[in-house]
Design a protein around this motif. Structure first.
Motif, PDB file in Angstrom:
ATOM      1  N   PHE A 175       0.673  -1.109  -0.226  1.00  0.00           N
ATOM      2  CA  PHE A 175      -0.177  -0.540   0.236  1.00  0.00           C
ATOM      3  C   PHE A 175       0.843   1.658  -0.096  1.00  0.00           C
ATOM      4  O   PHE A 175       1.720   1.101   0.008  1.00  0.00           O
ATOM      5  CB  PHE A 175      -0.991   0.211   1.356  1.00  0.00           C
ATOM      6  N   SER A 176       0.151   2.475  -0.674  1.00  0.00           N
ATOM      7  CA  SER A 176       0.762   3.447  -0.510  1.00  0.00           C
ATOM      8  C   SER A 176       1.383   4.446   0.808  1.00  0.00           C
ATOM      9  O   SER A 176       2.207   5.076   0.319  1.00  0.00           O
ATOM     10  CB  SER A 176       0.724   4.668  -1.723  1.00  0.00           C
ATOM     11  N   GLU A 177       0.642   4.031   1.428  1.00  0.00           N
ATOM     12  CA  GLU A 177       0.217   4.328   3.075  1.00  0.00           C
ATOM     13  C   GLU A 177       0.065   3.284   4.158  1.00  0.00           C
ATOM     14  O   GLU A 177      -0.511   2.435   3.683  1.00  0.00           O
ATOM     15  CB  GLU A 177      -0.822   5.714   3.199  1.00  0.00           C
ATOM     16  N   PRO A 178      -0.057   3.686   5.383  1.00  0.00           N
ATOM     17  CA  PRO A 178      -0.452   2.133   6.199  1.00  0.00           C
ATOM     18  C   PRO A 178      -1.222   2.100   6.318  1.00  0.00           C
ATOM     19  O   PRO A 178      -2.055   3.458   6.290  1.00  0.00           O
ATOM     20  CB  PRO A 178       0.268   3.425   7.407  1.00  0.00           C
ATOM     21  N   VAL A 179      -1.702   1.388   6.852  1.00  0.00           N
ATOM     22  CA  VAL A 179      -2.858   0.090   6.961  1.00  0.00           C
ATOM     23  C   VAL A 179      -3.472  -0.104   7.804  1.00  0.00           C
ATOM     24  O   VAL A 179      -2.249  -0.212   9.030  1.00  0.00           O
ATOM     25  CB  VAL A 179      -3.279  -0.036   5.453  1.00  0.00           C
ATOM     26  N   ASP A 180      -4.446   0.282   8.549  1.00  0.00           N
ATOM     27  CA  ASP A 180      -5.275  -1.188   9.439  1.00  0.00           C
ATOM     28  C   ASP A 180      -5.825  -2.535   8.972  1.00  0.00           C
ATOM     29  O   ASP A 180      -6.964  -1.870   8.199  1.00  0.00           O
ATOM     30  CB  ASP A 180      -6.007   0.093  10.263  1.00  0.00           C
ATOM     31  N   VAL A 181      -5.652  -3.262   9.048  1.00  0.00           N
ATOM     32  CA  VAL A 181      -6.415  -4.185   8.227  1.00  0.00           C
ATOM     33  C   VAL A 181      -6.803  -5.644   9.516  1.00  0.00           C
ATOM     34  O   VAL A 181      -7.908  -6.213   9.732  1.00  0.00           O
ATOM     35  CB  VAL A 181      -5.028  -5.253   7.160  1.00  0.00           C
ATOM     36  N   SER A 182      -7.393  -4.637  11.044  1.00  0.00           N
ATOM     37  CA  SER A 182      -7.878  -5.511  11.540  1.00  0.00           C
ATOM     38  C   SER A 182      -9.117  -5.800  11.574  1.00  0.00           C
ATOM     39  O   SER A 182      -9.564  -7.308  11.617  1.00  0.00           O
ATOM     40  CB  SER A 182      -8.276  -5.097  12.905  1.00  0.00           C
ATOM     41  N   GLY A 183     -10.244  -5.147  10.512  1.00  0.00           N
ATOM     42  CA  GLY A 183     -11.313  -5.409  10.395  1.00  0.00           C
ATOM     43  C   GLY A 183     -11.691  -6.272   8.669  1.00  0.00           C
ATOM     44  O   GLY A 183     -12.761  -6.118   8.308  1.00  0.00           O
ATOM     45  N   ALA A 184     -10.729  -6.040   7.978  1.00  0.00           N
ATOM     46  CA  ALA A 184     -10.605  -5.822   6.803  1.00  0.00           C
ATOM     47  C   ALA A 184     -10.796  -7.980   6.346  1.00  0.00           C
ATOM     48  O   ALA A 184     -10.446  -8.745   7.310  1.00  0.00           O
ATOM     49  CB  ALA A 184      -9.370  -6.283   5.710  1.00  0.00           C
ATOM     50  N   SER A 185     -11.260  -7.688   5.281  1.00  0.00           N
ATOM     51  CA  SER A 185     -11.386  -9.621   5.003  1.00  0.00           C
ATOM     52  C   SER A 185     -10.255 -10.148   3.358  1.00  0.00           C
ATOM     53  O   SER A 185     -10.853  -8.706   2.057  1.00  0.00           O
ATOM     54  CB  SER A 185     -12.832  -9.800   4.681  1.00  0.00           C
ATOM     55  N   PHE A 186      -9.903 -10.674   3.397  1.00  0.00           N
ATOM     56  CA  PHE A 186      -9.670 -11.071   2.055  1.00  0.00           C
ATOM     57  C   PHE A 186      -9.678 -12.441   1.691  1.00  0.00           C
ATOM     58  O   PHE A 186      -9.776 -13.439   2.235  1.00  0.00           O
ATOM     59  CB  PHE A 186      -8.176 -11.338   2.062  1.00  0.00           C
ATOM     60  N   SER A 187     -10.093 -12.135   0.679  1.00  0.00           N
ATOM     61  CA  SER A 187     -10.974 -13.835  -0.446  1.00  0.00           C
ATOM     62  C   SER A 187      -9.601 -14.201  -1.706  1.00  0.00           C
ATOM     63  O   SER A 187      -9.721 -13.590  -2.123  1.00  0.00           O
ATOM     64  CB  SER A 187     -12.016 -13.664  -0.523  1.00  0.00           C
ATOM     65  N   LEU A 188      -9.641 -15.285  -1.795  1.00  0.00           N
ATOM     66  CA  LEU A 188      -8.993 -15.738  -2.970  1.00  0.00           C
ATOM     67  C   LEU A 188      -9.875 -16.612  -3.799  1.00  0.00           C
ATOM     68  O   LEU A 188     -10.452 -17.388  -3.106  1.00  0.00           O
ATOM     69  CB  LEU A 188      -8.374 -16.951  -3.035  1.00  0.00           C
TER      70      LEU A 188
END
Length: 189
Positions: free
Chosen positions: A8-21
């Motif tokens: 990412f171009s800046e710091p992020v918070d992924v604590s509530g994120a979801s990822f799928s493949l």
């Protein structure tokens, strides 16, 4: 391999994120980097060579709590081979004494081809020898079915290929529609 790193171009918070493949598989582990500018997704199974995947990311926030819109992108996984074996790279063309009659630029060149369909080849440290003199090939990954054209710096301007410069390689150029394959045009110093 079964890991994928998103940057990412800046710091992020992924604590509530979801990822799928491919719409279903969730990572077995999600690791945020120390600077919070990348996240590594680890999946339970290895990626299959030459297979296309789609990753979807939802609910990623920046540190000001702005939520990034849902993002999907596709990629094809190719393992990187550091040590090519016989037949992996083919000299597909040698232009030793060019003439305009063939409709090609009057420039000597050698064309290499990645003959593999399942792996990209790491060309780091490769050299082309002309007699006893070595000429380094640019450090790069040659994708499956991709061509690499090597010529002198003086002849590089004679190419009619209209393409962008490869990042980090000021003398390497990529074309996407030569012989229905990808062509990489690179000068030898």
């Amino acid at each position: 391999n079964k890991t994928l790193t998103l940057r990412f171009s800046e710091p992020v918070d992924v604590s509530g994120a979801s990822f799928s493949l491919n719409g279903t598989a969730s990572p077995s582990a999600t690791t945020l980097s120390n600077d919070a500018k990348s996240v590594t997704l680890t999946y339970a199974a290895d990626f299959v060579p030459a297979q296309m995947y789609t990753v979807t990311a939802k609910q990623i926030k920046d540190l000001s709590n702005n939520t990034m819109p849902e993002q999907s992108f596709s990629f094809t996984y190719y393992p990187t081979i550091d040590n090519a074996t016989v037949g992996d790279v083919v000299i597909s063309e040698i232009m030793a004494n060019p003439t305009r009659a063939a409709g090609l630029p009057e420039a000597e060149y050698i064309e290499l081809y990645n003959n593999r369909t399942d792996a990209q080849l790491n060309l780091t440290g490769w050299k082309l020898f002309y007699g006893e003199k070595p000429y380094p090939i640019p450090d790069m990954l040659l994708k499956p079915g991709q061509f690499l054209v090597l010529c002198s710096a003086a002849n590089s301007s004679k190419s009619s290929v209209d393409t962008p410069v490869v990042k980090g390689q000021p003398c390497a150029i990529v074309a996407t529609s030569v012989r229905q394959h990808n062509l990489v045009f690179s000068t030898m110093k």
